[in-house]
Scaffold this active site. Structure first.
Site, mmCIF file in Angstrom:
data_model
loop_
_atom_site.group_PDB
_atom_site.id
_atom_site.type_symbol
_atom_site.label_atom_id
_atom_site.label_comp_id
_atom_site.label_asym_id
_atom_site.label_seq_id
_atom_site.Cartn_x
_atom_site.Cartn_y
_atom_site.Cartn_z
ATOM 1 N N HIS A 162 11.379 1.276 1.612
ATOM 2 C CA HIS A 162 10.223 2.087 1.994
ATOM 3 C C HIS A 162 10.314 2.547 3.454
ATOM 4 C CE1 HIS A 162 8.650 -1.174 4.487
ATOM 5 N NE2 HIS A 162 9.098 -1.985 3.541
ATOM 6 N N GLU B 86 8.675 3.327 7.295
ATOM 7 C CA GLU B 86 8.005 2.387 8.221
ATOM 8 C C GLU B 86 6.556 2.133 7.787
ATOM 9 O OE1 GLU B 86 7.727 2.404 12.952
ATOM 10 O OE2 GLU B 86 6.118 3.539 11.992
ATOM 11 N N SER B 87 6.218 0.845 7.710
ATOM 12 C CA SER B 87 4.834 0.492 7.354
ATOM 13 C C SER B 87 4.037 0.214 8.634
ATOM 14 C CB SER B 87 4.809 -0.760 6.465
ATOM 15 O OG SER B 87 5.021 -1.906 7.269
ATOM 16 N N ASN C 225 5.347 -2.865 10.072
ATOM 17 C CA ASN C 225 6.659 -2.703 10.721
ATOM 18 C C ASN C 225 6.422 -2.205 12.142
ATOM 19 O OD1 ASN C 225 8.161 -1.259 7.741
ATOM 20 N ND2 ASN C 225 8.328 -3.366 8.467
ATOM 21 N N ARG D 99 3.582 0.636 -0.168
ATOM 22 C CA ARG D 99 4.551 1.272 0.736
ATOM 23 C C ARG D 99 5.787 1.774 -0.006
ATOM 24 N NH1 ARG D 99 4.172 -4.266 1.954
ATOM 25 N NH2 ARG D 99 6.080 -5.490 2.325
ATOM 26 N N GLU E 179 8.576 -7.310 -1.829
ATOM 27 C CA GLU E 179 9.232 -7.962 -0.691
ATOM 28 C C GLU E 179 9.205 -9.475 -0.904
ATOM 29 O OE1 GLU E 179 11.391 -8.383 1.292
ATOM 30 O OE2 GLU E 179 10.895 -7.097 3.006
ATOM 31 N N HIS F 1 12.116 -2.981 -1.021
ATOM 32 C CA HIS F 1 11.899 -3.589 0.292
ATOM 33 C C HIS F 1 13.195 -4.153 0.882
ATOM 34 C CE1 HIS F 1 7.531 -3.442 -0.477
ATOM 35 N NE2 HIS F 1 7.976 -3.476 -1.734
HETATM 36 O O1 LIG Z 1 8.343 -8.269 5.345
HETATM 37 C C1 LIG Z 1 8.695 -7.884 6.459
HETATM 38 O O2 LIG Z 1 8.223 -8.346 7.500
HETATM 39 C C2 LIG Z 1 9.749 -6.811 6.578
HETATM 40 O O3 LIG Z 1 9.488 -5.810 5.667
HETATM 41 C C3 LIG Z 1 11.111 -7.318 6.352
HETATM 42 O O4 LIG Z 1 11.272 -8.356 7.161
HETATM 43 P P1 LIG Z 1 12.681 -8.785 7.762
HETATM 44 O O5 LIG Z 1 13.160 -7.709 8.659
HETATM 45 O O6 LIG Z 1 12.381 -10.046 8.463
HETATM 46 O O7 LIG Z 1 13.606 -8.996 6.614
#
Ligand SMILES: O=C(O)[C@H](O)COP(=O)(O)O
Length: 336
Positions: free
Chosen positions: A91, A93-94, A97, A140, A194, A264
């Site tokens: 996805h 940028e959330s 993120n 997302r 995720e 994800h």
């Molecule tokens: O869930 C999250 O925080 C991110 O989408 C992915 O996390 P990561 O970069 O720690 O894998």
């Protein structure tokens, strides 16, 4: 030849300290986009063992050369082919993120930048056929898939399928075969969500590293089998995501359907680990950027990694396979 291609791609993915699918001019992306991968052993003996990629030298293409008909319009007669394409996309940028928060299974929407990334991703895959879309159950990944599809030249409409009850199924039924033909089913699955980040969800990543130490947090985030406190390890995430991929996605590919999976960072890392046959050591340095599409060709039961499509330019899409070049020609002739 295809076996060699898979090995070559694998070799490429383990070749740098940090493997990013970021589409920003990484050597891997450039090389695969130009389809100029190096055959294992063809230029640097022992390169596979050492995890090195030859920078130049005697390169050989890993696909059949694509010869287009001289009128440039393509041969539109349907050819039976067991080849299909698979696009994986993380996805855009959330909002978490952007704030650098552990997100996991918290259902957070995209930022304006994430929306832009999804649209940009859509442009990059606008000439690649898509018959069915899988997304996670999270907004997302669904936003990303829908925004990307708005850019597709075939202009089919992605429609989320609701199978949670008989009523949901019957109330969302489409009564025109033509309209159905102009639609793409979107199947949502929690198994593609995720990884569940447990007690890290909602915490700031930098503050967590300051508190628990960089190494500990890196282990939680990137190791294969160490779960974050009360969360899922990558191994646990793979258990559901890769099983789902094998049971639900692969049969579509085997049937010759072209598939996109929007999911994800970690559910996709586990799927890529499976596709590229990465070890639990190698997957540690696999990083996926937001909103970057990744193309695989599925042929004779093998997944052939094709890098990240660079855009709708002729050279990029014609290079992938003969079938994709023909599809592109069909799209060209439709708009003439
Ligand atoms: O869930 C999250 O925080 C991110 O989408 C992915 O996390 P990561 O970069 O720690 O894998």
């Amino acid at each position: 030849m295809y076996r060699m291609a898979a090995a070559t791609s694998h070799n490429a993915i383990v070749s740098t300290q940090s493997h990013r699918w970021n589409g920003k001019n990484s050597r891997l992306d450039k090389r695969t986009a130009n389809v100029r991968l190096v055959s294992v052993g063809s230029c640097c003996p022992g390169s596979r063992k050492l995890g090195l990629v030859c920078a130049s030298g005697s390169q050989s293409s890993v696909i059949d050369p694509v010869h287009l008909p001289s009128n440039g319009k393509g041969d539109h007669s349907p050819k039976k082919s067991s080849e299909s394409s698979l696009i994986l996309i993380r996805h855009g940028e959330s909002m978490w993120n952007e704030k650098n928060l552990f997100t996991g299974c918290v259902d957070v929407p995209l930022t304006p930048k994430g929306v832009e990334e999804a649209i940009e991703a859509g442009k990059r895959i606008c000439n690649i056929p898509i018959d069915v879309i899988f997304t996670s159950a999270m907004i997302r990944s669904q936003m990303t898939a829908m925004l990307a599809m708005m850019q597709h030249r075939r202009k089919k409409v992605p429609i989320i399928t609701h199978k949670e009850s008989e009523q949901a199924q019957s109330w969302s039924k489409i009564y025109s075969e033509d309209t159905k033909e102009q639609s793409i089913p979107v199947i949502t699955a929690w198994q593609l969500n995720e990884r569940m980040y447990g007690e890290l969800q909602g915490l700031n990543k930098q503050e967590t590293a300051d508190r628990f130490g960089k190494e500990q947090v890196h282990e939680w985030r990137r190791s294969y089998d160490t779960p974050p406190p009360n969360g899922e390890s990558l191994e646990m995430c793979a258990d559901r995501a890769v099983s789902y991929f094998k049971d639900q996605v692969v049969p579509h590919l085997t049937a010759g359907k072209h598939v996109m999976v929007a999911a994800h960072a970690n559910s996709l890392r586990s799927i890529i680990m499976h596709l590229d046959k990465l070890t639990s050591q190698e997957v540690i340095s696999l990083e996926l950027s937001t909103g970057i599409p990744m193309l695989y060709i599925f042929k004779e039961g093998e997944f052939i990694r094709r890098g990240s499509p660079v855009g709708p330019s002729e050279a990029s899409v014609y290079a992938y396979t003969r079938n994709l070049a023909t599809y592109r020609n069909t799209l060209d002739s439709m708009v003439q």
